[in-house]
Design an enzyme around this catalytic site. Structure first.
Site: not given
Length: 962
Positions: A437-440
């Site tokens: 994933s991208d940051t959360d």
């Protein structure tokens, strides 16, 4: 003054020979002489076997590359030292550079001896089969003491010690050492599947949560699994690292928007190869425990307001996809156990790419909408033909082994929690890597998108959606609860573990210690001359000449010069975003600004004025000069990660300054430094010369100066359309349709741009012609076949295969040309089709002759487009969009005055497919123009026919979830 500049280096450091030569393209009779350093470095000292050809890229000796180490590094603590006095040449075959300040295998010593040197200690270790690491104290209370350790774990700090593994390089971040080496997952006689299955079965659900979390996955000491860092950003150089203790910093390249302007994907492949090589150097030196990059960004430049256009290669899906293919093949090069390049069983991958951001991501923060709340509503047509295409190319043609899903919803569903999207990657395109994933973005599913009500359900969605790694804290905090509550089963957790460990296995991190073919990756390669030469070469090729009335350029190096603009004294304005450490002191001061470089480079008076508000001072400087370089930039309003642009025109202060300076009447070149485009509007016609530099990187000052003064002939082309500033008033930024308003990108835009996609002039002139003649009207379809996945594509460049045959130059005038040419004109082959395509596998070759008709050496880019004749396609629904034209190939070539070269382009049936309203890609019977262009002036046209009968031949289908 020059002598005090820290970025000037004297002598030929680590060079075996220096030669001087005049750069092609220099104005005849000029006093500007550029010297080239021909690097003849041993491969191991810079490349460790990767791309040794870089060692011959010329560098100007009159202004050598900057010294980035500042003061001499201390030899007392936290510096790299060697086991003898010869750099990179240990006295014992198994002894390699040791590390100061660390002890490997602390507490596992089985022998202590007094030795006279680190070399002797290393030799003692090599003579003992049980020795996994050695430590020698050359100072302090244990001086001259040699310790042999049975393990390389744990690692402790001690400033009095020199330590290394017995294998010669730091192997402390590999598994399968010590007691764990007997476990089945370390048994290389088993298949990778058997080994992975054994390892995954040993990971508890509680431990799995942390193992599936980025950035740092912790060690599991009980089974000997070391910690691992996920997600080293490497958009144009290593970011999440420090400069090495000896002052070496990673090589930094121009930003992707500039690299794409070179229309030479070999620059991208070389950059990625260097990033991978330096990443291995950091890893095996014990500096950074990561072998995967969260790069490249290959989302298209959908709208000039997107804040991250500096990271995006292009508005064109094919060019962005070619960038992704080149980056992937460069970074993910493999070596077999003997250290040679190779692919197949037993090969080890240098490093792993992570393509981002999957998919339809190009909103940061606009109005009241952020990337954490945005629902991208995209038609099946645009999804298949524009947004997915670069990812498909990088996976199918490049073999990318990692993908990052994006923050946004796509047609109502989170990209990180959508099994249908993952099915496209894995089932349609054969993707076999890991997804992060991208940051959360997993947290966004329940917090900002409110798609789910609880974090446990967000964990379920992400895991079932194929997201293996959570960059954030959602898995770490809630995965165990999600399993215990029954929201997700253990099987999904094990699948994620399997895929993430597989990536590490493929990088050789679970092979026996010392067996990695990359162990010889030396820190001497980090930031070395050959790597810097590759960066400089890319910066030179990125410069785009947009206007050159009355041969304003190149300037004369002996005439008084004024450099005016906010960025003339700021080298940080040239580097873009996602920069790693550039100088050992944490600044950018070791790299020259445009003002600094010009003053050192030119034999004339150079005035520099960087106060935008001081119009009087700027005008005074312009009047006192004989030639002016006016620099404009969008550093303050060009957007960035987390914020989009509200305007694309030049900000008011710089516009007023530009009008005032141009009004003086002194010959002036307007230079743009930017990530996203700058709409210069009326300045387009007011400035006699216009140059687009994009973000040329740490060598930008040199590349710009050389281009402005003729030492380098600009040959770049625009990878984007430069619109008028009013463009943004005609289309809603949040509307994802490529046909919205007047249309997005050259493929759909029906207005008049300031400068079109692919545009770029030269100091010389070129002509295109068919060779040996216009395409035969009797050629029919080619007998050569290929698969629908594009197997004929050149995997190093991402473009259809091309070949070049050069002819001897003819005698021509040596006068320097302005690059101004007549209005666009076409040479069209006979009205009969040049070829008939009856299947996706059919191909046809076109041969284009390029001739340098001017007086100086220059590069030219030939671009190949297909332009469907919309009215001819009876089986394609009339309401479904058809692109005006689209790129299917390109080639950059360099030619001496009078020289010619033949470029062959292979047109594939795959290139002629149309996308329908359902996102299906198919061949439809109809006519297509094939256009070969230099972005301006003359172009060649041919016509081909597609004849598949009354029904289209479907090539790809797009699953729908909305």
């Amino acid at each position: 003054m020059v002598a005090n500049m820290t970025w000037l280096r004297t002598g030929c450091r680590r060079l075996e020979r220096c030669t001087s030569t005049r750069i092609s393209g220099l104005r005849k009779g000029s006093s500007l002489v550029v010297f080239a350093l021909v690097l003849a470095l041993p491969g191991a000292s810079c490349y460790s076997g990767a791309d040794a050809a870089h060692t011959n890229v010329p560098l100007p000796a009159s202004t050598p590359l900057p010294s980035r180490t500042g003061e001499a590094a201390s030899k007392k603590e936290n510096t790299y030292v060697h086991s003898d006095s010869a750099v990179n040449k240990p006295t014992h075959s198994a002894c390699a550079p040791s590390i100061r300040g660390q002890i490997f295998g602390m507490g596992t010593s089985f022998l202590r001896r007094s030795t006279s040197s680190a070399t002797a200690c290393c030799s003692l270790c090599v003579s003992h089969a049980a020795c996994a690491a050695w430590t020698y104290h050359d100072q302090g209370p244990k001086i001259n003491s040699c310790y042999l350790q049975a393990s390389i774990f744990p690692v402790r700090t001690d400033s009095t010690a020199l330590s290394a593994s017995a294998q010669g390089r730091f192997d402390g971040w590999n598994a399968c050492t010590g007691d764990s080496s007997v476990l089945p997952f370390c048994d290389t006689a088993l298949s990778m599947h058997e080994r992975l299955s054994d390892l995954v079965g040993r990971i508890s659900t509680a431990d799995a949560a942390a193992q599936l979390t980025a950035r740092q996955s912790p060690a599991l000491p009980s089974i000997g699994v070391p910690a691992y860092y996920w997600g080293t950003n490497a958009i144009h150089g290593l970011q999440n690292v420090r400069c090495l203790p000896d002052g070496r910093c990673p090589t930094s390249f121009p930003a992707p928007c500039a690299l794409a302007a070179s229309f030479n994907m070999e620059n991208v492949r070389k950059m990625a190869s260097i990033i991978g090589s330096e990443m291995r150097s950091y890893f095996h030196a014990g500096e950074h425990n990561s072998l995967d990059t969260w790069s490249p960004t290959i989302n298209i430049n959908r709208d000039p307001r997107w804040g991250r256009n500096v990271e995006s290669p292009s508005e064109d899906p094919f060019l962005s996809g070619s960038f992704g293919v080149a980056y992937t093949t460069g970074l993910q090069s493999e070596r077999s156990g003997n250290g040679r390049e190779g692919s197949g069983k037993g090969s080890v991958r240098q490093a792993t790419v992570t393509l981002k951001h999957w998919v339809a991501y190009s909103v940061e923060n606009y109005g009241n909408v952020t990337r954490h709340t945005f629902n991208a509503k995209v038609s099946a047509y645009d999804l298949a033909s524009s947004y997915m295409r670069p990812f498909e190319m990088a996976i199918v043609e490049g073999g990318a082994a990692g993908v990052m899903c994006s923050y946004n919803l796509l047609n109502g569903k989170p990209t990180c929690g959508n099994p249908d999207l993952t099915s496209i990657l894995r089932d349609e395109w054969g993707f076999n890597g890991y997804i992060t994933s991208d940051t959360d973005a997993c947290e966004d599913i329940y917090k900002t998108h409110e798609y789910e009500k609880t974090p446990e359900l967000a964990v379920r969605d992400c895991l079932l959606g194929g997201t293996d790694i959570d960059s954030g804290s959602t898995y770490a905090r809630h995965l165990a609860a999600a399993v215990s509550q029954g929201a997700i089963g253990r099987t999904a957790v094990e699948q994620a573990l399997y895929r993430t460990y597989k990536s590490r296995f493929e990088s050789g991190l679970f092979d026996p210690p010392g067996s990695s073919p990359f162990l010889n990756a030396s820190t001497a390669s980090v930031g070395c001359e050959a790597h810097q030469a590759a960066s400089l070469h890319a910066a030179r090729q990125a410069i785009v000449l947009l206007r050159n009335d009355n041969k304003t350029l190149p300037f004369t190096p002996t005439k008084r010069l004024a450099l005016i603009g906010r960025a003339v004294n700021d080298s940080s304005a040239y580097t873009g975003n996602y920069n790693g450490p550039l100088c050992a002191d944490g600044t950018v001061r070791c790299w020259p600004s445009l003002c600094q470089y010009a003053r050192a480079y030119l034999k004339t008076e150079v005035a520099c004025h960087d106060d935008v508000d001081d119009l009087e001072g700027a005008v005074k400087a312009a009047k006192a000069a004989e030639q002016v370089v006016l620099v404009v930039d969008n550093a303050l309003d060009g957007g960035g990660e987390g914020h989009d642009r509200l305007r694309i025109g030049l900000e008011a202060g710089q516009k007023v300054l530009a009008h005032a300076v141009l009004g003086v009447g002194v010959p002036c070149a307007l230079v743009m430094i930017n990530g996203g485009i700058i709409a210069i509007d009326e300045l387009k016609d007011e400035a006699p010369a216009v140059v687009e530099a994009f973000m040329p990187g740490v060598h930008g000052a040199q590349a710009m100066t050389e281009s402005l003064f003729g030492a380098v002939n600009p040959g770049g082309k625009l990878p984007v359309t430069i619109y008028h500033s009013s463009y943004i008033d005609s289309v809603d930024f949040l509307d994802m349709s490529m046909q919205a308003g007047p249309g997005r990108s050259y493929r759909f835009f029906d207005g008049e741009p300031l400068y079109p996609f692919g545009f770029g002039l030269s100091y010389t002139t070129f002509e295109l012609d068919w060779t040996p003649a216009a395409p035969s009207t009797e050629s029919g379809q080619s007998s050569r076949k290929e698969s629908s996945t594009g197997s004929m594509a050149d995997r190093s460049t991402g473009t259809p295969k091309t070949s070049i045959t050069a002819s001897a130059p003819q005698s021509r005038s040596t006068s320097l040309q302005s690059g101004a040419e007549s209005a666009p004109r076409s040479r069209t082959s006979s009205s009969a089709p040049s070829a008939v395509f009856r299947s996706v596998g059919d191909t046809h070759d076109f041969y284009v002759n390029v001739t340098n008709t001017g007086g100086v050496f220059g590069d030219e880019v030939v671009m190949a487009f297909v332009a469907p004749v919309a009215a001819s396609f009876r089986t394609h629904h009339q309401t479904t969009p058809i692109e005006r034209k689209r790129l299917f190939g390109f080639k950059r070539i360099g030619l001496a005055p009078g020289a010619s070269a033949t470029v062959a382009f292979t047109l594939r049936g795959h290139d002629l497919a149309l996308t329908d309203a359902e996102g299906q890609r198919a061949l439809h019977s109809g006519a297509v123009h094939v256009i070969f262009s230099r972005g301006h002036g003359q172009q060649l046209r041919a016509r081909v026919a597609v004849d598949v009968g009354a029904a289209p031949v479907v090539q790809r289908k797009l699953p729908r979830w909305w």
